[in-house]
Write a protein that holds these residues in place. Structure first.
Motif, PDB file in Angstrom:
ATOM      1  N   ALA A  33       1.050  -1.283   0.050  1.00  0.00           N
ATOM      2  CA  ALA A  33       0.141   0.300  -0.085  1.00  0.00           C
ATOM      3  C   ALA A  33       0.874   1.012  -0.037  1.00  0.00           C
ATOM      4  CB  ALA A  33      -0.776   0.074   0.917  1.00  0.00           C
ATOM      5  N   ASP A  34       1.932   1.091   0.921  1.00  0.00           N
ATOM      6  CA  ASP A  34       3.137   2.837   0.842  1.00  0.00           C
ATOM      7  C   ASP A  34       3.475   2.362  -0.862  1.00  0.00           C
ATOM      8  OD1 ASP A  34       2.159   3.058   3.579  1.00  0.00           O
ATOM      9  OD2 ASP A  34       4.017   1.464   4.096  1.00  0.00           O
ATOM     10  N   ILE A  35       3.929   1.814  -0.951  1.00  0.00           N
ATOM     11  CA  ILE A  35       4.514   1.674  -2.706  1.00  0.00           C
ATOM     12  C   ILE A  35       3.584   2.064  -3.798  1.00  0.00           C
ATOM     13  CG2 ILE A  35       5.561   0.340  -4.681  1.00  0.00           C
ATOM     14  CD1 ILE A  35       7.622   0.905  -2.348  1.00  0.00           C
ATOM     15  N   ILE A  36       1.987   1.875  -3.309  1.00  0.00           N
ATOM     16  CA  ILE A  36       1.131   2.093  -4.227  1.00  0.00           C
ATOM     17  C   ILE A  36       1.412   4.038  -3.963  1.00  0.00           C
ATOM     18  CG2 ILE A  36      -1.476   2.256  -4.974  1.00  0.00           C
ATOM     19  CD1 ILE A  36      -0.641  -1.008  -5.098  1.00  0.00           C
ATOM     20  N   ARG A  37       1.042   4.058  -2.851  1.00  0.00           N
ATOM     21  CA  ARG A  37       0.194   5.627  -2.624  1.00  0.00           C
ATOM     22  C   ARG A  37       1.768   6.362  -2.978  1.00  0.00           C
ATOM     23  NH1 ARG A  37       1.208   8.074   2.771  1.00  0.00           N
ATOM     24  NH2 ARG A  37       2.198   5.819   3.151  1.00  0.00           N
ATOM     25  N   LEU A  38       2.242   6.373  -2.334  1.00  0.00           N
ATOM     26  CA  LEU A  38       4.362   7.468  -1.998  1.00  0.00           C
ATOM     27  C   LEU A  38       4.798   7.249  -3.842  1.00  0.00           C
ATOM     28  CD1 LEU A  38       5.636   5.688   1.302  1.00  0.00           C
ATOM     29  CD2 LEU A  38       4.402   8.105   0.672  1.00  0.00           C
ATOM     30  N   THR A  48       6.330   2.113 -13.993  1.00  0.00           N
ATOM     31  CA  THR A  48       6.935   0.584 -14.543  1.00  0.00           C
ATOM     32  C   THR A  48       8.057   1.002 -13.149  1.00  0.00           C
ATOM     33  OG1 THR A  48       7.158   1.479 -16.851  1.00  0.00           O
ATOM     34  CG2 THR A  48       9.224   0.470 -15.587  1.00  0.00           C
ATOM     35  N   CYS A  49       8.471   2.138 -12.661  1.00  0.00           N
ATOM     36  CA  CYS A  49       8.693   1.890 -11.067  1.00  0.00           C
ATOM     37  C   CYS A  49       8.160   1.254  -9.554  1.00  0.00           C
ATOM     38  CB  CYS A  49       9.826   3.320 -10.221  1.00  0.00           C
ATOM     39  SG  CYS A  49      10.762   4.067 -11.487  1.00  0.00           S
ATOM     40  N   GLN A  50       7.153   1.462 -10.092  1.00  0.00           N
ATOM     41  CA  GLN A  50       6.314   1.286  -8.928  1.00  0.00           C
ATOM     42  C   GLN A  50       6.334  -0.552  -8.828  1.00  0.00           C
ATOM     43  OE1 GLN A  50       1.772   1.297  -8.759  1.00  0.00           O
ATOM     44  NE2 GLN A  50       2.118   3.461  -7.356  1.00  0.00           N
ATOM     45  N   LEU A  51       6.262  -0.925 -10.738  1.00  0.00           N
ATOM     46  CA  LEU A  51       5.883  -2.166 -10.614  1.00  0.00           C
ATOM     47  C   LEU A  51       7.014  -3.490 -10.204  1.00  0.00           C
ATOM     48  CD1 LEU A  51       3.496  -2.365 -13.652  1.00  0.00           C
ATOM     49  CD2 LEU A  51       3.295  -2.679 -11.569  1.00  0.00           C
ATOM     50  N   VAL A  52       8.892  -2.305 -10.551  1.00  0.00           N
ATOM     51  CA  VAL A  52       9.620  -3.211 -11.122  1.00  0.00           C
ATOM     52  C   VAL A  52       9.633  -3.034  -9.210  1.00  0.00           C
ATOM     53  CG1 VAL A  52      11.924  -2.819 -10.990  1.00  0.00           C
ATOM     54  CG2 VAL A  52      10.410  -2.284 -12.175  1.00  0.00           C
ATOM     55  N   VAL A  53       9.425  -2.325  -8.224  1.00  0.00           N
ATOM     56  CA  VAL A  53       9.528  -2.579  -6.508  1.00  0.00           C
ATOM     57  C   VAL A  53       8.919  -3.998  -5.904  1.00  0.00           C
ATOM     58  CG1 VAL A  53       9.128  -1.697  -4.467  1.00  0.00           C
ATOM     59  CG2 VAL A  53       9.945  -0.306  -6.677  1.00  0.00           C
ATOM     60  N   LEU A  54       8.173  -3.944  -6.699  1.00  0.00           N
ATOM     61  CA  LEU A  54       6.992  -4.302  -6.209  1.00  0.00           C
ATOM     62  C   LEU A  54       7.341  -6.198  -6.730  1.00  0.00           C
ATOM     63  CD1 LEU A  54       3.359  -2.798  -6.705  1.00  0.00           C
ATOM     64  CD2 LEU A  54       4.316  -3.479  -4.543  1.00  0.00           C
TER      65      LEU A  54
END
Length: 120
Positions: A33-38, A48-54
Motif C-alpha cells: 500500500a505504501d509503494i502504491i501510495r508514495l 514502471t518503477c512501482q511495478l519493478v519495486v513490487l
C-alpha cells in the motif's frame, strides 16, 4: 523520481534496493500500500518503477541472499497474497486511465503482472 526516465539498469537497481530495504525493515508493515501510495503515477516511468519495486519485493521474499528472519519473509509473502485484489484493481485503473497510451499499457503488461505473483 529522478531516475524514472533514466537507463533501465539504474532504475532496476534502485527499485531492487528499495525492495531489499522493505524486506529488512521489520517495522514497515504495509509495504504494498505504501509503494502504491508514495510512488506517483503521473507517467509510465513512475508506474514502471512501482511495478519493478513490487516484483522485486516478491523476489526478495523468496530469496535467501538477504539475512532476514524467516518470519519476516513469511509476513511479506502473506502481505503480497493479501494485496493481490487491491493491486489488481490498481493496475486495472491504470490501464483504464491510460487510454491509448501504449507506454503505460506496456508497463502494466500481463507478463509483468504475472511475474509479480509468480512466487506467492
Amino acid at each position: 523520481m529522478k531516475f524514472a526516465d533514466g537507463p533501465a539498469s539504474v532504475r532496476n537497481k534502485l527499485c531492487a534496493a528499495v525492495a531489499a530495504l522493505a524486506i529488512q525493515m521489520l517495522a514497515w508493515s504495509d509495504i504494498v500500500a505504501d509503494i502504491i501510495r508514495l510512488l506517483p503515477l503521473d507517467n509510465a516511468s513512475t508506474l514502471t518503477c512501482q511495478l519493478v519495486v513490487l516484483c522485486e519485493l516478491s523476489y526478495e521474499a523468496h530469496n535467501r541472499r538477504l539475512f532476514v528472519p524467516q518470519t519476516r519473509r513469511d509476513e511479506v509473502k502473506q502481505l503480497l497474497k493479501q494485496s493481490a485484489g487491491p493491486l489488481t484493481q490498481h493496475l486495472v485503473a491504470c490501464m483504464q486511465s491510460a487510454g491509448n497510451n501504449t507506454t503505460v499499457q506496456k508497463a502494466v503488461s500481463v507478463s509483468r503482472y504475472l511475474s509479480l505473483f509468480r512466487l506467492c
